[in-house]
Design an enzyme around this catalytic site. Sequence first.
Site, PDB file in Angstrom:
ATOM      1  N   ASP A 422      -0.403   7.565  -4.590  1.00 42.47           N
ATOM      2  CA  ASP A 422       0.343   7.433  -3.349  1.00 42.47           C
ATOM      3  C   ASP A 422       1.531   6.512  -3.631  1.00 42.47           C
ATOM      4  O   ASP A 422       1.525   5.774  -4.627  1.00 42.47           O
ATOM      5  CB  ASP A 422      -0.584   6.853  -2.276  1.00 42.47           C
ATOM      6  CG  ASP A 422       0.142   6.620  -0.961  1.00 42.47           C
ATOM      7  OD1 ASP A 422       0.923   7.503  -0.568  1.00 42.47           O
ATOM      8  OD2 ASP A 422      -0.070   5.566  -0.347  1.00 42.47           O
ATOM      9  N   THR A 424       3.455   4.427  -0.956  1.00 38.24           N
ATOM     10  CA  THR A 424       3.469   3.214  -0.149  1.00 38.24           C
ATOM     11  C   THR A 424       2.177   2.427  -0.314  1.00 38.24           C
ATOM     12  O   THR A 424       1.092   2.935  -0.057  1.00 38.24           O
ATOM     13  CB  THR A 424       3.667   3.559   1.334  1.00 38.24           C
ATOM     14  OG1 THR A 424       4.826   4.366   1.463  1.00 38.24           O
ATOM     15  CG2 THR A 424       3.807   2.303   2.167  1.00 38.24           C
ATOM     16  N   ASP A 621      -4.183   3.702  -0.897  1.00 34.95           N
ATOM     17  CA  ASP A 621      -4.618   2.523  -0.148  1.00 34.95           C
ATOM     18  C   ASP A 621      -4.771   2.767   1.347  1.00 34.95           C
ATOM     19  O   ASP A 621      -5.233   1.890   2.069  1.00 34.95           O
ATOM     20  CB  ASP A 621      -3.627   1.374  -0.352  1.00 34.95           C
ATOM     21  CG  ASP A 621      -2.332   1.585   0.433  1.00 34.95           C
ATOM     22  OD1 ASP A 621      -1.901   2.757   0.563  1.00 34.95           O
ATOM     23  OD2 ASP A 621      -1.762   0.599   0.922  1.00 34.95           O
TER      24      ASP A 621
END
Length: 734
Positions: A422, A424, A621
């Site tokens: 990912d 961000t 996250d």
Amino acid sequence: MNPPDTPTPSQPHGPAQHHDHGAQPPSAQAPAAPGTIYTCPMHPEIRQYLPGSCPKCGMTLEPLIPELTEEENPELVDFRRRFWWTLPLTAVVTFLAMFGHQLGWFDMAMQSWLELVLTLPIALWAGWPFIVRGVQSVAQRSPNMWTLIGLGTSAAFAYSVVATVMPQVFPASFVSMGRVAVYFEAAAVIISLTLLGQILELKARSQTSAAIKSLLGLAPKTARRIAPDGSEEDIPLAHVHVGDRLRVRPGEKVPVDGVVEEGSSALDESMLTGEPLPVTKRVGDKLIGATLNTSGALVMRSEHVGAATVLAQIVQMVAQAQRSRAPMQRMADTVAGYFVMAVVAAALLTFFGWGLFGPQPSWVYGLINAVAVLIIACPCALGLATPMSIMVASGRGATHGVLFRDAAAIENLRKIDTLIVDKTGTLTEGRPAFERAVAAAGFSEDDVLRLAASLDQGSEHPLAAAIVKAAHERGLPLTAPEHFDSASGIGVRGIVSGQALALGNAVLMQQSGVDVAPLAAQAEALRSQGASVMHLAVNRHLAGLLAVSDPIKASTPEALSALRAAGLRVVMATGDGLTTARAVAQRLGIDEVHGEVKPADKLALVERLQKEGRTVAMAGDGINDAPALARADVGIAMGTGTDVAMNSAQLTLVKGDLRGIATARALSVATVANMKQNLAFAFVYNSLGIPLAAGLLYPFTGWLLSPMVAALAMSLSSVSVISNALRLRRAKLL
């Protein structure tokens, strides 16, 4: 404004739950602390509230999570007592068996009786735990090492007792030097050596819990609570409740997880995150329990206590990984079960083969060689081969900020050839930061930032917070906005110092009748660099641009280089727009980029790569990453992310640093190599030992293996396997 894909950061939490399969109700007579759960090192599915032996393998159950203040292992104390009290008796019995007939101190029949009396406490007291475990293994239909030890020692002792008490039932060929040959010394020495092996094994196994105990030792013992009337007192850590106000003085450890209410200080979080540089904490910042306050005084409010703290849940995750079963271990367990049955068959063949075809006294040779086969073939080394490696590796990973959820993750991580990341919060910090302002004619950059920050004081959007923070850092005076209005998804409007302001994207400017063409080229250039761009209009005239970006983590380039060097294919999948995603990917050298993807799209990407034959790891996250994390061959969660992400992953990086993946992968490679070494050693040892003990080499070399030597070799093999596993604590990972 169009918000980027920036999930709200939260403190890391591991899974607090555990399942007590087979748990038994606590007994009033239980010597353990209430709630202590015991499990088997080799069969973690065995869990109960009382200490005892594993019904499957006979090993002593251990606390699921060791206590920092726990006393020495009671079984170690018991075995040590049995060993030292009976060792002199074993020495005397062995001396009589070897030299008694030469010294002529006793009639040989009387010597047999003396050996019987001396061996009784060894066989019936010192060796009693082994007999009990052997009987349990038969009753549970779970043959194991204690089946063989129980059979071997019982056979040697029972034969010798009958030979002493009723020598007339034996044929004349059994008589040697005026008595029927007895083998009390074999039973005694086997029991003493097995006790010694267990003592060494228990001492070595206790070292595998050192990582958990070191984590438990990080927490302070007390906290300084501030009462509502302002008075302060030191209280035990267990008495801290959610919502308590606590004072943390310089040099003290933060007692529990919470938030700063007063003061600022630099905190050393290296004991949990591995990051050597202190982290500045101000009002509103989160605090992690057990971290060290290095300078200023703080007043905090507790938010998580007890089992809900980061430290407690890290301990839970380490314990869960240490007690889980690797696929390789399940194979070894299956092999060990069949192996015991094969050994019993080999012992019977040895007994009858020697009895029917061996030299005189043939049946005595048959008995002794059969006992040697049973003892040397004990599969304890085979059973310990993988659990010890897993326990040491889990502890080693924890000290590097890498938390494995289970043994399968340790074993599988080395197979990964594709990593989906990912953007961000994984590649980037996950917190928007003001980058720069571009002023139109008639305005300065400070004017643009001051007016935008004044208007954004009424907004709770993360981009607004970044702009306001930048204005405060530059010391710009801000004015409270009037008639503040948020245009959902496109920006905000309001009045500041009598001027009508609009701050947002191109759609808001179009609705407000503002021409953005004068700064269109600059806006596109900023977007191509990965920034989010907002336009500021004053009284319907373009005043400038503001660029806010999500900074790339300082550790990310180094981490990606290490992963590529390890042969991994890196793929970015993010919910951000393609322009921003490609800009970040270009800076990091990532060739394959997927932008504007939803959670279902990330899941589909994982499944597609798996169908192509790739072994996929997913690192993320956020909540939107959870489905892909769960579906990947190995899910990797950032410790700075959400609870949902960490609960869906098999691996958690405490400090959210992708370099931890390279560390974890190197640990996976070293651990699997260590397990293979242990298994190979155990198989080779048994393969060579059984033929020698059975006497197959006797016709060619005249070699026979004494049961006493077999017992010593069996004990040393287990200790060797554990010692090899402990080498992982010093293995080079990068």
